[in-house]
Design a protein around this motif. Structure first.
Motif, mmCIF file in Angstrom:
data_model
loop_
_atom_site.group_PDB
_atom_site.id
_atom_site.type_symbol
_atom_site.label_atom_id
_atom_site.label_comp_id
_atom_site.label_asym_id
_atom_site.label_seq_id
_atom_site.Cartn_x
_atom_site.Cartn_y
_atom_site.Cartn_z
ATOM 1 N N GLN A 1 0.854 -1.189 0.000
ATOM 2 C CA GLN A 1 0.000 0.000 0.000
ATOM 3 C C GLN A 1 0.885 1.233 0.000
ATOM 4 O O GLN A 1 1.535 1.551 0.988
ATOM 5 C CB GLN A 1 -0.911 -0.015 1.226
ATOM 6 C CG GLN A 1 -1.922 1.118 1.264
ATOM 7 C CD GLN A 1 -2.727 1.098 2.552
ATOM 8 O OE1 GLN A 1 -2.224 1.476 3.608
ATOM 9 N NE2 GLN A 1 -3.967 0.654 2.479
ATOM 10 N N SER A 2 0.906 1.933 -1.109
ATOM 11 C CA SER A 2 1.759 3.103 -1.263
ATOM 12 C C SER A 2 1.032 4.361 -0.793
ATOM 13 O O SER A 2 -0.192 4.476 -0.895
ATOM 14 C CB SER A 2 2.167 3.253 -2.731
ATOM 15 O OG SER A 2 3.013 4.367 -2.910
ATOM 16 N N PHE A 3 1.802 5.312 -0.283
ATOM 17 C CA PHE A 3 1.225 6.568 0.199
ATOM 18 C C PHE A 3 2.301 7.646 0.157
ATOM 19 O O PHE A 3 3.481 7.376 -0.083
ATOM 20 C CB PHE A 3 0.678 6.417 1.623
ATOM 21 C CG PHE A 3 1.751 6.081 2.628
ATOM 22 C CD1 PHE A 3 2.437 7.073 3.314
ATOM 23 C CD2 PHE A 3 2.092 4.756 2.881
ATOM 24 C CE1 PHE A 3 3.439 6.767 4.221
ATOM 25 C CE2 PHE A 3 3.094 4.432 3.794
ATOM 26 C CZ PHE A 3 3.762 5.436 4.460
ATOM 27 N N GLN B 1 5.604 2.881 1.786
ATOM 28 C CA GLN B 1 4.718 1.767 1.496
ATOM 29 C C GLN B 1 4.535 0.877 2.729
ATOM 30 O O GLN B 1 5.489 0.511 3.398
ATOM 31 C CB GLN B 1 5.226 0.932 0.318
ATOM 32 C CG GLN B 1 6.604 0.330 0.480
ATOM 33 C CD GLN B 1 7.001 -0.537 -0.707
ATOM 34 O OE1 GLN B 1 6.183 -0.870 -1.569
ATOM 35 N NE2 GLN B 1 8.258 -0.921 -0.764
ATOM 36 N N ASN B 2 3.277 0.572 3.023
ATOM 37 C CA ASN B 2 2.950 -0.409 4.045
ATOM 38 C C ASN B 2 2.934 -1.794 3.422
ATOM 39 O O ASN B 2 2.626 -1.948 2.235
ATOM 40 C CB ASN B 2 1.561 -0.129 4.638
ATOM 41 C CG ASN B 2 1.466 1.215 5.320
ATOM 42 O OD1 ASN B 2 2.410 1.663 5.951
ATOM 43 N ND2 ASN B 2 0.310 1.860 5.198
ATOM 44 N N TYR C 1 -3.528 3.898 6.022
ATOM 45 C CA TYR C 1 -4.224 2.607 6.051
ATOM 46 C C TYR C 1 -5.618 2.747 6.657
ATOM 47 O O TYR C 1 -6.619 2.307 6.080
ATOM 48 C CB TYR C 1 -3.389 1.618 6.849
ATOM 49 C CG TYR C 1 -4.019 0.258 7.056
ATOM 50 C CD1 TYR C 1 -3.896 -0.750 6.107
ATOM 51 C CD2 TYR C 1 -4.709 -0.022 8.239
ATOM 52 C CE1 TYR C 1 -4.460 -2.008 6.319
ATOM 53 C CE2 TYR C 1 -5.278 -1.276 8.452
ATOM 54 C CZ TYR C 1 -5.144 -2.257 7.493
ATOM 55 O OH TYR C 1 -5.703 -3.499 7.705
ATOM 56 N N VAL C 2 -5.689 3.375 7.820
ATOM 57 C CA VAL C 2 -6.970 3.499 8.516
ATOM 58 C C VAL C 2 -7.936 4.376 7.720
ATOM 59 O O VAL C 2 -9.146 4.110 7.682
ATOM 60 C CB VAL C 2 -6.767 4.054 9.934
ATOM 61 C CG1 VAL C 2 -8.108 4.341 10.609
ATOM 62 C CG2 VAL C 2 -5.962 3.068 10.775
ATOM 63 N N PRO D 1 -3.978 6.387 14.809
ATOM 64 C CA PRO D 1 -5.075 6.474 13.846
ATOM 65 C C PRO D 1 -6.258 5.553 14.152
ATOM 66 O O PRO D 1 -7.356 5.770 13.643
ATOM 67 C CB PRO D 1 -4.400 6.052 12.530
ATOM 68 C CG PRO D 1 -2.935 6.248 12.755
ATOM 69 C CD PRO D 1 -2.733 5.943 14.193
ATOM 70 N N PHE D 2 -6.027 4.528 14.988
ATOM 71 C CA PHE D 2 -7.084 3.563 15.297
ATOM 72 C C PHE D 2 -7.950 3.989 16.473
ATOM 73 O O PHE D 2 -9.000 3.391 16.720
ATOM 74 C CB PHE D 2 -6.458 2.203 15.632
ATOM 75 C CG PHE D 2 -5.822 1.497 14.469
ATOM 76 C CD1 PHE D 2 -6.571 0.655 13.650
ATOM 77 C CD2 PHE D 2 -4.475 1.652 14.185
ATOM 78 C CE1 PHE D 2 -5.991 -0.014 12.583
ATOM 79 C CE2 PHE D 2 -3.876 0.991 13.125
ATOM 80 C CZ PHE D 2 -4.642 0.155 12.314
ATOM 81 N N LEU D 3 -7.515 5.012 17.220
ATOM 82 C CA LEU D 3 -8.177 5.368 18.475
ATOM 83 C C LEU D 3 -9.652 5.712 18.274
ATOM 84 O O LEU D 3 -10.019 6.511 17.406
ATOM 85 C CB LEU D 3 -7.468 6.559 19.123
ATOM 86 C CG LEU D 3 -6.050 6.306 19.614
ATOM 87 C CD1 LEU D 3 -5.438 7.594 20.148
ATOM 88 C CD2 LEU D 3 -6.031 5.226 20.686
#
Length: 343
Positions: free
Chosen positions: A93-95, A104-105, A180-181, A283-285
């Motif tokens: 997953q590029s960003f 990338q992830n 990602y999130v 980011p998940f909070l």
């Protein structure tokens, strides 16, 4: 791991962290012993082999493995190749981060019985540009790689689908996990049973720091600051900010599972709220249940707080990593997985 923007808060949090109870409780010990039913044990020698590989990658590429560098790309290739050898699909997953650097992830899926029941374990693989980042955070990556290898070789299949995610650009804006999130749908978020973050799990002589998901330590923080004579107007903005960190109803159960594990081993822990915003949990909070495991050894170097020996420096090499810490962290992760997959 930690950005300079939150350094001030973290310095203050070093005064705050509240030691957890470490009495041996029979019920907790029994639950931890039940983890053996999972028949899964991570091999410290294998984890140290991964750390040596990451150190060699840094040595070949200018001394670091930072996002957007050759060392970072080589680190991603190492992870990807091992996942493919283990028989797993790797999604890239590029960003682009705030500095317009491409990262990338790497997302490795461990198929379960259902994709509507998901557990995500994450660790960032990028280092700072000042050093190779072996404890911060090749240590967390090495643990996940060993977990991946054991799940593959033993052909273990859980009811939940497991995702092992290797984040890029944590050191610059926590950008990989944020990207990602941001791409997860409401339905995908609803399916996540837990996000578990691993960062700096190889620290020598560590303090075990777990995320204070229910913020129960804040009242004691306030009392401590009052006793130290700090005016309310000085600490109230920070305390209010910490109280307003988004939470999820499932956070406390994860926190208690980690507490139970360490209490059964008579190991002291510290609960800390700021760890929630300091790494890839942020980011998940409030969106999914989260917890984190961080091994610190805090000390002041002049007027700067160092979270572990050689933190963010060129000397963050394999010599700074204790295999016993890696094993302890690995055992804690297995306990979390056992609890989550049995419930």
């Amino acid at each position: 791991m930690f950005s300079k923007k939150i350094l001030g808060a973290c310095v203050l949090s070093a005064m705050f962290v509240i030691s957890g109870c470490h009495k041996n409780e029979q019920n907790s010990r029994q639950k931890v012993e039940d983890t053996a039913q999972l028949d899964l044990k991570l091999d410290t020698d294998n984890m140290m082999t991964h750390l040596r590989a990451f150190e060699e990658i840094a040595q070949r590429h200018g001394g670091n493995r930072a996002v957007g560098t050759q060392g970072g790309t080589a680190s991603a290739d190492y992870i990807s190749n091992l996942a493919k050898q283990a028989g797993y699909h790797v999604e890239l997953q590029s960003f682009e981060n705030r500095e317009k650097t491409r990262g990338q992830n790497l997302i490795v899926e461990i198929p379960g019985d259902s994709k509507d029941n998901v557990i995500i374990l994450g660790a960032h693989y990028d280092s700072v540009k000042m050093g190779p980042g072996i404890n911060d955070n090749a240590s967390g990556v090495a643990l996940l790689l060993e977990l991946m290898n054991q799940l593959s070789s033993q052909k273990i299949k859980f009811k939940p689908t497991i995702y092992l995610v290797f984040w890029d650009s944590e050191e610059i804006g926590i950008a990989g996990s944020q990207d990602y999130v941001s791409k997860l749908t409401a339905e995908q978020l609803k399916s996540v049973k837990a996000y578990i973050n691993l960062d700096m799990v190889g620290t020598k002589n560590p303090e075990i720091m777990i995320a204070d998901g229910d913020k129960s330590s804040l009242d004691e923080m306030v009392q401590m600051l009052k006793e130290q004579g700090m005016p309310e107007q000085d600490y109230k903005p920070l305390i209010d900010g910490l109280r307003n960190i988004p939470g999820h109803a499932g956070d406390l159960a994860l926190e208690n599972t980690l507490k139970e594990f360490f209490k059964a081993k008579n190991i002291k822990i510290k609960e800390d709220v700021t760890t929630l915003t300091a790494s890839d949990t942020a980011p998940f909070l409030g969106k999914v249940p989260v917890t984190s495991l961080i091994l610190f050894n805090e000390q002041m170097k002049g007027d700067e707080l160092e979270f572990a020996p050689c933190y963010h420096k060129a000397c963050d090499t394999i010599e700074q990593v204790d295999p016993k810490s890696m094993q302890l962290a690995g055992d804690a992760v297995i306990h979390l997985l056992h609890t989550l997959t049995q419930s």
